[in-house]
Enzyme design. Structure first.
Site, PDB file in Angstrom:
ATOM      1  N   ASN A  84      27.746  42.301  38.285  1.00 12.56           N
ATOM      2  CA  ASN A  84      29.190  43.489  38.413  1.00 12.56           C
ATOM      3  C   ASN A  84      30.399  43.227  37.692  1.00 12.56           C
ATOM      4  O   ASN A  84      31.144  43.798  36.765  1.00 12.56           O
ATOM      5  CB  ASN A  84      29.119  44.033  39.363  1.00 12.56           C
ATOM      6  CG  ASN A  84      27.289  44.992  39.972  1.00 12.56           C
ATOM      7  OD1 ASN A  84      26.768  45.968  39.047  1.00 12.56           O
ATOM      8  ND2 ASN A  84      27.092  44.810  40.396  1.00 12.56           N
ATOM      9  N   SER A 109      42.643  40.842  42.234  1.00 12.96           N
ATOM     10  CA  SER A 109      42.568  41.170  43.739  1.00 12.96           C
ATOM     11  C   SER A 109      43.135  39.140  44.651  1.00 12.96           C
ATOM     12  O   SER A 109      43.364  38.226  43.994  1.00 12.96           O
ATOM     13  CB  SER A 109      41.394  40.691  44.583  1.00 12.96           C
ATOM     14  OG  SER A 109      41.370  41.349  46.130  1.00 12.96           O
ATOM     15  N   TYR A 146      33.658  37.425  45.734  1.00 17.13           N
ATOM     16  CA  TYR A 146      33.979  38.548  44.720  1.00 17.13           C
ATOM     17  C   TYR A 146      35.555  37.794  44.965  1.00 17.13           C
ATOM     18  O   TYR A 146      35.703  38.221  43.237  1.00 17.13           O
ATOM     19  CB  TYR A 146      34.531  39.885  46.676  1.00 17.13           C
ATOM     20  CG  TYR A 146      35.306  40.708  46.038  1.00 17.13           C
ATOM     21  CD1 TYR A 146      34.922  41.656  44.352  1.00 17.13           C
ATOM     22  CD2 TYR A 146      36.821  40.756  46.526  1.00 17.13           C
ATOM     23  CE1 TYR A 146      35.662  42.495  44.172  1.00 17.13           C
ATOM     24  CE2 TYR A 146      37.447  41.094  46.096  1.00 17.13           C
ATOM     25  CZ  TYR A 146      37.605  42.613  44.647  1.00 17.13           C
ATOM     26  OH  TYR A 146      37.852  43.579  44.460  1.00 17.13           O
ATOM     27  N   LYS A 150      36.714  37.664  40.387  1.00 19.07           N
ATOM     28  CA  LYS A 150      38.258  38.018  39.873  1.00 19.07           C
ATOM     29  C   LYS A 150      38.826  36.666  39.109  1.00 19.07           C
ATOM     30  O   LYS A 150      39.242  37.387  38.379  1.00 19.07           O
ATOM     31  CB  LYS A 150      39.003  38.883  41.539  1.00 19.07           C
ATOM     32  CG  LYS A 150      38.013  40.105  41.788  1.00 19.07           C
ATOM     33  CD  LYS A 150      37.804  41.336  40.965  1.00 19.07           C
ATOM     34  CE  LYS A 150      38.004  41.955  41.557  1.00 19.07           C
ATOM     35  NZ  LYS A 150      37.618  44.013  40.463  1.00 19.07           N
TER      36      LYS A 150
END
Lengths: 253, 253
Positions: A84, A109, A146, A150
């Site tokens: 994703n 992020s 995550y 990013k």
């Protein structure tokens, strides 16, 4: 920005803050996997960012993209962020350059640099007297997969900027909460981003001239370990909130 | 390094240079998708790096990993580098920390920073009078999707270094050719890495003490735009070759 703005992940927390603040100021095409519960401005497209054909369709006539979509969970498993967040970001960048989009705003992020918060530095780095600052020129040190995704997205943005006529700003968004900063959470107060500063940050990202930038997106907090100078200089960001204004106040949810 | 060294991509060009130079000095477990045409030292494992179970098996008892496997084509399509280079590197890093491996040597690439070679800088940056240098502290600027995948691999290495007891060196390998540097190719001469310097670089990466490093791997060429100082300081790299030694000489394949 006169052409429509494609907002991916429009129904998420950051998308909500942006639309609350500048929803009336642009022509929007809002995209999310599921239809929204509340009315959103402009058109709505229900699609998954990993769907190449759907992204090409959604990009038609678009002048700028604010790309928020992806798995937003800091604890998301690798397989999900690989698909994703990494592959999805590549898909939408490719669709954007194929359409001749001018500006691409990428929601990166704080997690891309979370591992700078070492045992030696914390909690001191969250406090007002501490002078440690990250400014976006440092190499990533992700705190989780995550954050890895990013950082990879930022590198994909760099690739597309260098090889196509696409200006990109990567916003390393802090801790976005509505009305007041996180309570009893020094780290969250240090990287707090208020809703109105978030919307202003998006507005500057749509209006300013830049090439490729990695900028920290937080309010003008007394506590901070991200420098605001690059965002002020590059896009004219002028935050109005400060988590210190809420010290000692009652919680007002 | 007394424990066996796992060499992935052992049958490729870099693997061949390493084994030619230091094949007798370590206990090797060589891994590639297909069995080798020539005899390799130590054990051979035929496996794909995207096969998690096979990687866990291959890691048993290993003390250090030299990870070369992946799609090596600069023009490789995104789908291939996403699977083989990004996801594959994550798979082998995870297997390494699960086994308690001490050192991880990651074959990154000059392509992770290929877009620094702009029209304005080239061909001057390939020439001996030019003082432009990259030193590994700069953010990546990939020249292709292969370079994007190598930059993502470096970030994955950073994550695993920060969160586990794994020391990592990322080697941004230049233009490896046997016997002599590329002919009539200034860029290739500037980033030439000789076979014996390549093997020495691998030996230093197995022997030196370091935490996390991104180092350029080229010979001590008169033409250069990568600094050799970080590799000299961090791991004691002492290259012996220089592409300028071959200027004006006959080609000797």
């Amino acid at each position: 920005m006169d052409d429509p703005v494609l907002l991916t992940g429009a129904t998420g927390r950051v998308g909500t803050a942006i639309l609350d603040g500048i929803g009336d100021d642009y022509e929007w095409r809002c995209l999310a996997r599921s239809p929204p519960e509340d009315d959103l401005p402009g058109e709505f497209v229900a699609a998954d960012i990993t769907d190449e054909d759907a992204m090409n369709d959604a990009m038609e006539g678009i002048g700028a993209v604010i790309h928020l979509a992806g798995d937003p969970r800091p604890e998301a498993p690798w397989s999900s962020v690989l698909e994703n967040n990494i592959d999805g970001t590549k898909t939408i960048l490719q669709a954007a350059v194929d359409e001749g989009v001018e500006k691409f705003v990428f929601a990166s992020s704080n997690h891309a640099v979370g591992a700078f918060e070492t045992d030696e530095r914390t909690p001191e780095m969250y406090r007002t007297h501490d002078e440690f600052r990250l400014d976006g020129t440092e190499l990533p040190r992700p705190g989780n997969f995550y954050g890895v995704s990013k950082a990879a997205g930022e590198t994909l943005c760099r690739y597309y900027h260098d090889h196509y006529d696409l200006d990109v700003v990567c916003l390393r968004i802090g801790n976005l909460t509505k009305n007041h900063p996180p309570i009893d959470y020094e780290r969250g107060q240090a990287m707090w981003l208020s809703h109105r500063d978030c919307a202003h940050l998006a507005e500057r990202s749509l209006e300013a001239d830049y090439d490729y930038e990695i900028l920290y997106g937080i309010s003008d907090n007394d506590r901070k370990y991200y420098s605001l100078e690059p965002a002020k200089e590059a896009i004219g960001y002028e935050p109005r909130d400060n988590s210190a204004q809420f010290d000692g106040k009652e919680r007002v949810d």
